[in-house]
Enzyme design. Sequence first.
Site, mmCIF file in Angstrom:
data_model
loop_
_atom_site.group_PDB
_atom_site.id
_atom_site.type_symbol
_atom_site.label_atom_id
_atom_site.label_comp_id
_atom_site.label_asym_id
_atom_site.label_seq_id
_atom_site.Cartn_x
_atom_site.Cartn_y
_atom_site.Cartn_z
ATOM 1 N N LYS A 215 -15.406 9.400 3.387
ATOM 2 C CA LYS A 215 -14.215 8.694 3.896
ATOM 3 C C LYS A 215 -14.545 7.911 5.166
ATOM 4 O O LYS A 215 -14.048 6.811 5.379
ATOM 5 C CB LYS A 215 -13.090 9.699 4.148
ATOM 6 N N ASN B 10 5.605 13.838 4.346
ATOM 7 C CA ASN B 10 4.613 14.908 4.168
ATOM 8 C C ASN B 10 4.780 15.935 5.281
ATOM 9 O O ASN B 10 5.519 15.706 6.232
ATOM 10 C CB ASN B 10 3.196 14.300 4.132
ATOM 11 N N LYS C 219 23.614 4.630 -0.405
ATOM 12 C CA LYS C 219 23.203 5.866 -1.073
ATOM 13 C C LYS C 219 23.496 5.784 -2.566
ATOM 14 O O LYS C 219 24.585 5.376 -2.971
ATOM 15 C CB LYS C 219 23.953 7.050 -0.453
ATOM 16 N N PHE D 127 -9.115 10.485 10.706
ATOM 17 C CA PHE D 127 -9.005 11.889 10.297
ATOM 18 C C PHE D 127 -9.127 11.933 8.787
ATOM 19 O O PHE D 127 -8.869 10.922 8.111
ATOM 20 C CB PHE D 127 -7.646 12.475 10.713
ATOM 21 N N ASP E 225 -2.949 0.806 4.197
ATOM 22 C CA ASP E 225 -3.874 1.809 4.737
ATOM 23 C C ASP E 225 -4.287 1.298 6.119
ATOM 24 O O ASP E 225 -5.110 0.386 6.253
ATOM 25 C CB ASP E 225 -5.088 1.975 3.818
ATOM 26 N N ILE E 226 -3.684 1.880 7.147
ATOM 27 C CA ILE E 226 -3.838 1.340 8.507
ATOM 28 C C ILE E 226 -5.278 1.490 8.988
ATOM 29 O O ILE E 226 -5.875 0.548 9.527
ATOM 30 C CB ILE E 226 -2.868 2.048 9.489
HETATM 31 N N1 CTP Z 1 -4.340 6.653 6.944
HETATM 32 C C1 CTP Z 1 -3.890 5.402 7.300
HETATM 33 N N2 CTP Z 1 -2.951 4.770 6.526
HETATM 34 C C2 CTP Z 1 -2.476 5.362 5.417
HETATM 35 C C3 CTP Z 1 -2.958 6.648 5.045
HETATM 36 C C4 CTP Z 1 -3.896 7.263 5.825
HETATM 37 O O1 CTP Z 1 -4.314 4.875 8.314
HETATM 38 N N3 CTP Z 1 -1.576 4.738 4.693
HETATM 39 C C5 CTP Z 1 -5.362 7.290 7.790
HETATM 40 C C6 CTP Z 1 -5.015 8.662 8.313
HETATM 41 O O2 CTP Z 1 -4.329 8.579 9.532
HETATM 42 C C7 CTP Z 1 -6.377 9.301 8.479
HETATM 43 C C8 CTP Z 1 -7.191 8.668 7.384
HETATM 44 O O3 CTP Z 1 -6.510 7.481 7.003
HETATM 45 O O4 CTP Z 1 -6.942 8.967 9.727
HETATM 46 C C9 CTP Z 1 -7.421 9.506 6.167
HETATM 47 O O5 CTP Z 1 -6.206 9.983 5.689
HETATM 48 P P1 CTP Z 1 -6.163 10.942 4.410
HETATM 49 O O6 CTP Z 1 -4.750 11.278 4.110
HETATM 50 O O7 CTP Z 1 -7.164 12.035 4.542
HETATM 51 O O8 CTP Z 1 -6.774 10.024 3.310
HETATM 52 P P2 CTP Z 1 -6.215 8.877 2.447
HETATM 53 O O9 CTP Z 1 -6.554 7.594 3.121
HETATM 54 O O10 CTP Z 1 -4.784 9.064 2.151
HETATM 55 O O11 CTP Z 1 -7.141 9.011 1.190
HETATM 56 P P3 CTP Z 1 -7.091 10.032 -0.048
HETATM 57 O O12 CTP Z 1 -5.661 10.184 -0.388
HETATM 58 O O13 CTP Z 1 -7.879 9.299 -1.064
HETATM 59 O O14 CTP Z 1 -7.746 11.289 0.378
#
Ligand code: CTP
Length: 392
Positions: free
Chosen positions: A333, A204, A283, A319, A300-301
């Site tokens: 969230k 990203n 590859k 965040f 999701d950490i």
């Molecule tokens: N985060 C995380 N692990 C992931 C994705 C996100 O720990 N695999 C954390 C990000 O570092 C941030 C928070 O979760 O602190 C929210 O990230 P965001 O991208 O806004 O949300 P998502 O969890 O991806 O949720 P959504 O896609 O439903 O908005």
Amino acid sequence: MKILLGITGGIAAYKSAALVRALKKRGDEVRVVMTAGATEFITPLTLQVLSENSVGTDLFDPTFESQIGHIDLARWPDVILVAPATANFIARYANGFCDDLLTTVLAASTSPVLIAPAMNTQMLLKERTQRNIETLRMDGVKIIAPDSGELACKEVGAGRLPDSPILLDAVDAIFFAPILEGKKILIAAGPTREFLDPARFLSNPSTGKMGYALAKEALNFGARVTLVSGPSALPKPSGITFISVLTTEDMFIALTQQAPQNDVIVMAAAPADWKAEVQLEQKEAKVEGEKIVRFVRTKDILKHLGEHKSDSSPFLVGFAAESHDLLERGKAKRIRKKCDALIANQIGGKNNAFGSDDNQGFVICEDEVVELERDTKTQIARRIWNILVDKL
Ligand code: CTP
């Protein structure tokens, strides 16, 4: 900030051109005073052009005195930085000499002073040089430690003038109260990469700027900082423990290992949410037509850290990167991911946080929501720490 840069006569004086440029670039006002020795290494004209101000070299120069007298010059700065500071200058300054414009301005000024000693290693290690440095330290002058490495005289050892970013950080550091002193802070920053094969990955647009700014400012506020970073083009901030990671799984492992040793965790990273179900070791040659890849969820950490919280767990800051309904989605969230505080910022559109030097949004805590007006990420980071410090 108004910075008076004193340059004294050592070979590292040539680096002051880059320093003045860096100060001007971030919006500081700069005035330069050079000793006679310094003008042998770099011309006053170069520094005049870069600082956009006339340069003082002589205490008895009627033209310079008519523009800004040495007493007005002493009253002008928020901070005085002498870089490089030679052994001779340090000796004169430590003993109260006022025999040129720089030492006279220093004597007449009440502004905070930093000096960056730079010289041959043996000169630096001489007892009398060390004694003079110690005298200045005891007088309240901040000493920026010289770097080690190969010197202009080909000796290897301590005595190099640190690069501009380190000097700038030292200047900034004197304006911070140690509000985070004693706190250990773990910050995750940047994107992660999930490889399909050695040549392709899912990621990203995160650059790490917000997380790095939070790390640097936490350090300025006196915290001990560990930064876990995905791939980022930003220079490694000095003075912090740096852990480099690639995938979301790597980031998960690093953070869960580090978490128990910390008081605060800030998840400013943008970990990839999916990875290819199968990661090819070799590859894959492209073929005509469509290619269908099956993605599976990464961990999701933040959610994991929130769900495994106990009373002794670190204060957890998340965040939220949202393209719409920033505040409402941010509030939801924070509760969903069980964090103590969450910073909601906008992605997409004209206020896109991704990659920008600026940011805006909200700090959402259980009992309070504070709006962050648009500003540089450095200023936003300072603001965030000032808000969070009361909640820790
Ligand atoms: N985060 C995380 N692990 C992931 C994705 C996100 O720990 N695999 C954390 C990000 O570092 C941030 C928070 O979760 O602190 C929210 O990230 P965001 O991208 O806004 O949300 P998502 O969890 O991806 O949720 P959504 O896609 O439903 O908005």
